[in-house]
Write a protein that holds these residues in place. Structure first.
Motif, PDB file in Angstrom:
ATOM      1  N   PRO A   1       0.806  -1.228   0.000  1.00 40.90           N
ATOM      2  CA  PRO A   1       0.000   0.000   0.000  1.00 40.90           C
ATOM      3  C   PRO A   1       0.838   1.277   0.000  1.00 40.90           C
ATOM      4  O   PRO A   1       0.447   2.277  -0.608  1.00 40.90           O
ATOM      5  N   PHE A   2       1.994   1.247   0.672  1.00 44.62           N
ATOM      6  CA  PHE A   2       2.841   2.443   0.694  1.00 44.62           C
ATOM      7  C   PHE A   2       3.390   2.723  -0.699  1.00 44.62           C
ATOM      8  O   PHE A   2       3.379   3.873  -1.170  1.00 44.62           O
ATOM      9  N   GLU A   3       3.864   1.682  -1.397  1.00 46.89           N
ATOM     10  CA  GLU A   3       4.388   1.871  -2.752  1.00 46.89           C
ATOM     11  C   GLU A   3       3.282   2.310  -3.701  1.00 46.89           C
ATOM     12  O   GLU A   3       3.504   3.139  -4.593  1.00 46.89           O
ATOM     13  N   GLU A   4       2.097   1.762  -3.517  1.00 46.40           N
ATOM     14  CA  GLU A   4       0.975   2.174  -4.359  1.00 46.40           C
ATOM     15  C   GLU A   4       0.638   3.655  -4.145  1.00 46.40           C
ATOM     16  O   GLU A   4       0.305   4.373  -5.089  1.00 46.40           O
ATOM     17  N   MET A   5       0.743   4.089  -2.892  1.00 50.20           N
ATOM     18  CA  MET A   5       0.514   5.506  -2.598  1.00 50.20           C
ATOM     19  C   MET A   5       1.538   6.374  -3.309  1.00 50.20           C
ATOM     20  O   MET A   5       1.206   7.422  -3.884  1.00 50.20           O
ATOM     21  N   LEU A   6       2.812   5.958  -3.300  1.00 49.60           N
ATOM     22  CA  LEU A   6       3.855   6.734  -3.969  1.00 49.60           C
ATOM     23  C   LEU A   6       3.604   6.811  -5.478  1.00 49.60           C
ATOM     24  O   LEU A   6       3.844   7.852  -6.102  1.00 49.60           O
ATOM     25  N   THR A   7       3.107   5.732  -6.041  1.00 50.22           N
ATOM     26  CA  THR A   7       2.800   5.721  -7.480  1.00 50.22           C
ATOM     27  C   THR A   7       1.685   6.721  -7.792  1.00 50.22           C
ATOM     28  O   THR A   7       1.760   7.481  -8.763  1.00 50.22           O
ATOM     29  N   GLU A   8       0.652   6.726  -6.958  1.00 52.29           N
ATOM     30  CA  GLU A   8      -0.430   7.698  -7.153  1.00 52.29           C
ATOM     31  C   GLU A   8       0.076   9.121  -6.969  1.00 52.29           C
ATOM     32  O   GLU A   8      -0.307  10.032  -7.717  1.00 52.29           O
ATOM     33  N   LEU A   9       0.940   9.317  -5.984  1.00 56.87           N
ATOM     34  CA  LEU A   9       1.485  10.651  -5.735  1.00 56.87           C
ATOM     35  C   LEU A   9       2.260  11.161  -6.942  1.00 56.87           C
ATOM     36  O   LEU A   9       2.120  12.334  -7.326  1.00 56.87           O
ATOM     37  N   ALA A  10       3.067  10.314  -7.534  1.00 48.64           N
ATOM     38  CA  ALA A  10       3.826  10.724  -8.715  1.00 48.64           C
ATOM     39  C   ALA A  10       2.884  11.149  -9.848  1.00 48.64           C
ATOM     40  O   ALA A  10       3.177  12.077 -10.611  1.00 48.64           O
ATOM     41  N   ARG A  11       1.756  10.489  -9.932  1.00 52.37           N
ATOM     42  CA  ARG A  11       0.784  10.810 -10.975  1.00 52.37           C
ATOM     43  C   ARG A  11       0.032  12.108 -10.685  1.00 52.37           C
ATOM     44  O   ARG A  11      -0.364  12.832 -11.606  1.00 52.37           O
TER      45      ARG A  11
ATOM     46  N   ARG B   1      -0.043  20.789  -6.950  1.00 57.64           N
ATOM     47  CA  ARG B   1       0.569  22.112  -7.084  1.00 57.64           C
ATOM     48  C   ARG B   1      -0.419  23.119  -7.650  1.00 57.64           C
ATOM     49  O   ARG B   1      -0.443  24.285  -7.239  1.00 57.64           O
ATOM     50  N   ASP B   2      -1.257  22.672  -8.584  1.00 57.89           N
ATOM     51  CA  ASP B   2      -2.269  23.577  -9.134  1.00 57.89           C
ATOM     52  C   ASP B   2      -3.299  23.956  -8.075  1.00 57.89           C
ATOM     53  O   ASP B   2      -3.757  25.099  -8.013  1.00 57.89           O
ATOM     54  N   LEU B   3      -3.648  22.996  -7.219  1.00 55.01           N
ATOM     55  CA  LEU B   3      -4.603  23.260  -6.146  1.00 55.01           C
ATOM     56  C   LEU B   3      -4.006  24.149  -5.052  1.00 55.01           C
ATOM     57  O   LEU B   3      -4.721  24.819  -4.329  1.00 55.01           O
ATOM     58  N   ARG B   4      -2.674  24.063  -4.910  1.00 55.30           N
ATOM     59  CA  ARG B   4      -1.911  24.713  -3.848  1.00 55.30           C
ATOM     60  C   ARG B   4      -2.093  24.034  -2.495  1.00 55.30           C
ATOM     61  O   ARG B   4      -1.741  24.584  -1.459  1.00 55.30           O
ATOM     62  N   HIS B   5      -2.625  22.823  -2.498  1.00 54.03           N
ATOM     63  CA  HIS B   5      -2.701  22.044  -1.267  1.00 54.03           C
ATOM     64  C   HIS B   5      -2.845  20.559  -1.606  1.00 54.03           C
ATOM     65  O   HIS B   5      -3.211  20.204  -2.728  1.00 54.03           O
ATOM     66  N   VAL B   6      -2.539  19.724  -0.627  1.00 51.66           N
ATOM     67  CA  VAL B   6      -2.762  18.284  -0.766  1.00 51.66           C
ATOM     68  C   VAL B   6      -4.212  18.027  -0.377  1.00 51.66           C
ATOM     69  O   VAL B   6      -4.615  18.335   0.758  1.00 51.66           O
ATOM     70  N   PRO B   7      -5.027  17.490  -1.283  1.00 53.91           N
ATOM     71  CA  PRO B   7      -6.465  17.371  -0.999  1.00 53.91           C
ATOM     72  C   PRO B   7      -6.776  16.309   0.054  1.00 53.91           C
ATOM     73  O   PRO B   7      -5.970  15.419   0.333  1.00 53.91           O
ATOM     74  N   LYS B   8      -7.955  16.408   0.612  1.00 51.70           N
ATOM     75  CA  LYS B   8      -8.353  15.551   1.722  1.00 51.70           C
ATOM     76  C   LYS B   8      -8.357  14.074   1.339  1.00 51.70           C
ATOM     77  O   LYS B   8      -8.021  13.212   2.161  1.00 51.70           O
ATOM     78  N   ASP B   9      -8.730  13.748   0.115  1.00 56.96           N
ATOM     79  CA  ASP B   9      -8.770  12.331  -0.244  1.00 56.96           C
ATOM     80  C   ASP B   9      -7.387  11.700  -0.173  1.00 56.96           C
ATOM     81  O   ASP B   9      -7.252  10.529   0.210  1.00 56.96           O
ATOM     82  N   PHE B  10      -6.355  12.475  -0.487  1.00 55.07           N
ATOM     83  CA  PHE B  10      -5.004  11.909  -0.418  1.00 55.07           C
ATOM     84  C   PHE B  10      -4.510  11.878   1.029  1.00 55.07           C
ATOM     85  O   PHE B  10      -3.824  10.942   1.431  1.00 55.07           O
TER      86      PHE B  10
END
Length: 375
Positions: A7-17, A23-32
């Motif tokens: 699950p941690f590696e899967e999270m990193l893969t999603e983060l890279a995507r 950055r466009d939002l200017r924040h890390v959204p709640k779902d993440f």
């Protein structure tokens, strides 16, 4: 278990995507942030007695470093998973209410500049505006800084406020750490009961190992290690795709130039050396805690010094990679400008400023630290 099953590696893969989206939002959204919750990052500093799963500092710090190697802003927001140790001085009844729905509590806020609070019969009436509330839009509880008094030995208080009672001013417009959502918080006649305030750096009422590790120092470490992750990303880029690039003048590929090879090797040595000191100091302090001994002033000085040094080393490494990479790195779409912007922010934090070298040096020479809130 393969990377796809982790699950941690899967999270990193999603983060890279999704990092450009953040950055466009200017924040890390709640779902993440909720995804980080499910990985246990926010229960990693919650008291075991309230369902937390406290994590040894080095284990938590390595996770933040890995996240930061994919996106520094998300690493910065995730680093506040260690922040619940700040709340160890809250009354136990208040902590029980805070964790009533479970230990996965996201704490964010802006402690500075400390704003005046009017004493009331129940507690304090808040009016003011606080800066740099990183991660505030996805937080479960917010904290703002108010002055201390004789009962706090002059240390400031933190006042805990539900997010819906504060106004978020989305004024975060920066060149580095663009997705941390470090917006301003505004309170207008918000009353906070005294039992929902705590002394910043106060003695915890929780008697668990992690709560015997110096809380302010731990927060400084969690921010510093973001620099190591960002620097790792820059070096991986330099040693991979960067090394394969040929100059527009027909010069040899970067990997075939002696100055480039030597410079990147020096940067590797600098980063790995700073990391080794950082994790060595962390391990020694944690060993003292697990042995039932207090973290000594000297051990704390090494924790603060190694954190400040890691932040500086990470910034210097990324700057060196940029300087060696030629004109490719001047383009907005190139990864290096974003990495440079991110890493420069880390060393600007007050916890990691050059003043920490003087403060640590003073302690190592048997003198009081030269900055407040050193542990």
């Amino acid at each position: 278990m393969t990377a796809h099953d982790d699950p941690f590696e899967e999270m990193l893969t999603e983060l890279a995507r999704r990092r450009e989206e953040f950055r466009d939002l200017r924040h890390v959204p709640k779902d993440f942030v909720d995804r980080l919750k499910r990985l246990g990052l926010y229960r990693s500093s919650a008291p075991r007695r309230f369902g937390g799963e406290p994590m040894p500092p080095a284990d938590f710090l390595r996770r933040i470093e890995r996240i930061s190697a994919v996106d520094g802003s998300t690493g910065w927001v995730a680093s506040f998973g260690c922040a619940l140790v700040y709340l160890g001085s809250l009354p136990l009844d208040t902590q029980a209410r805070l964790y009533a729905d479970g230990p996965d509590v996201v704490l964010a806020g802006g402690l500075f500049p400390v704003q005046e609070a009017t004493p009331t019969r129940r507690g304090f009436l808040l009016n003011g505006r606080w800066k740099f509330a990183s991660g505030c839009v996805a937080a479960d509880i917010l904290v703002v800084g108010i002055p201390g008094d004789d009962s706090t030995s002059g240390k400031p208080r933190g006042a805990l406020v539900p997010p819906e009672r504060l106004r978020v001013v989305r004024d975060w417009d920066v060149v580095g750490m663009q997705a941390t959502g470090s917006f301003d918080l505004v309170a207008e006649d918000v009353e906070v009961a005294r039992e929902w305030t705590f002394i910043r750096g106060g003695a915890p009422v929780i008697d668990e190992p992690l709560y015997r590790y110096p809380a302010i120092t731990y927060s400084a470490q969690a921010l510093a290690v973001v620099s190591a992750g960002v620097a790792r990303a820059a070096l991986d880029l330099a040693e991979g795709t960067g090394a394969a690039r040929a100059g527009i003048t027909g010069a040899p590929k970067l990997a075939d130039r002696a100055y480039y090879r030597a410079g990147i090797a020096e940067a590797e040595a600098a980063l790995r050396s700073a990391r080794a000191y950082f994790y060595e100091a962390t391990g020694e302090a944690w060993q003292a805690v697990t042995d039932g001994r207090p973290v000594s002033d000297e051990q704390n000085a090494h924790l603060r010094l190694s954190a400040a040094h890691l932040a500086r080393a990470g910034a210097e490494v990324v700057a060196k990679v940029v300087s060696l990479s030629g004109t490719a790195a001047i383009h907005r779409a190139h990864p290096l400008p974003a990495l440079l912007g991110d890493v420069m922010v880390v060393q600007e934090h007050a916890f990691l400023s050059p003043a920490m070298y003087d403060a640590a040096g003073a302690v190592l020479m048997g003198r009081p630290p030269t900055v407040p809130a050193f542990r």
